[in-house]
Design a protein around this motif. Sequence first.
Motif, PDB file in Angstrom:
ATOM      1  N   SER A 142       2.790  -5.850 -37.690  1.00 20.49           N
ATOM      2  CA  SER A 142       2.155  -4.586 -37.321  1.00 20.49           C
ATOM      3  C   SER A 142       3.087  -3.478 -37.788  1.00 20.49           C
ATOM      4  N   ARG A 177      -6.351  -5.168 -38.851  1.00 22.33           N
ATOM      5  CA  ARG A 177      -6.731  -4.064 -37.975  1.00 22.33           C
ATOM      6  C   ARG A 177      -6.115  -2.762 -38.470  1.00 22.33           C
ATOM      7  N   LEU A 179      -4.710   0.597 -37.665  1.00 25.13           N
ATOM      8  CA  LEU A 179      -4.120   1.174 -36.455  1.00 25.13           C
ATOM      9  C   LEU A 179      -4.506   2.624 -36.246  1.00 25.13           C
ATOM     10  N   THR A 181      -7.727   3.999 -37.207  1.00 26.42           N
ATOM     11  CA  THR A 181      -9.150   4.117 -36.863  1.00 26.42           C
ATOM     12  C   THR A 181      -9.583   3.097 -35.815  1.00 26.42           C
ATOM     13  N   LYS A 182      -8.733   2.112 -35.542  1.00 27.58           N
ATOM     14  CA  LYS A 182      -9.034   1.011 -34.615  1.00 27.58           C
ATOM     15  C   LYS A 182     -10.133   0.087 -35.139  1.00 27.58           C
ATOM     16  N   SER A 183     -10.480   0.203 -36.401  1.00 30.96           N
ATOM     17  CA  SER A 183     -11.463  -0.699 -36.986  1.00 30.96           C
ATOM     18  C   SER A 183     -10.773  -1.995 -37.414  1.00 30.96           C
ATOM     19  N   SER A 184     -11.557  -3.045 -37.643  1.00 29.97           N
ATOM     20  CA  SER A 184     -10.992  -4.323 -38.054  1.00 29.97           C
ATOM     21  C   SER A 184     -11.981  -5.069 -38.933  1.00 29.97           C
TER      22      SER A 184
END
Length: 196
Positions: A142, A177, A179, A181-184
């Motif tokens: 991350s 993921r 970080l 936009t919090k999209s995955s």
Amino acid sequence: MRSKRIAINLVFWSMLSVFAIGACPAFAAEPAALLGQAQAQALVGKTDKAYALTEDAAHLLWNRMGLSITTTLVAEPAHGFGMYTPRSNPVFTKKQKAIVYVVPRGYQVQHQSGKYVFGLALDAAILDKSGKPVWEKKDITSRTVASRAFNREFYLCPSLDVSKLPAGGYTLQFTIRDLLTKSSVTSTLPIIRKDS
């Protein structure tokens, strides 16, 4: 789950693409307009300005395209972005590791305090034939990156030791993921574990 029995070695690498751009991208502009300006500059021989405008257009398109991911089984860890040898088959014996070349695209890049910032995290899992996880781990890596270049040449190369898995068919699952936009987005690769 056999999380203690599955070792994972992550080779994390990012190639920073450095481009000759002029001013910071005009994020309110439209890509088509920028490309039109680039064409006009190219027609009068101002190729450096044309190139900078096409880069600005590319940045806009990148941030609008949405997150995606490609995964490829490779014969050995990649030596750089795009510098890898695809594995000839998905069959693994007891002493072989599953090395995967992972490329995210369309992750959000924000311009903050003179730098381009993006953040990505990688999750991984090994699924059996029924789709049940036999091993999984979040945040294998991350990282938030801040650079003076708009980085599009970015990859990860996780290596999974599948030698302790019983013989049979499995699916490697990787989730990237964003970080910011919090999209995955998730990609899977089938593999076969053989004892011989």
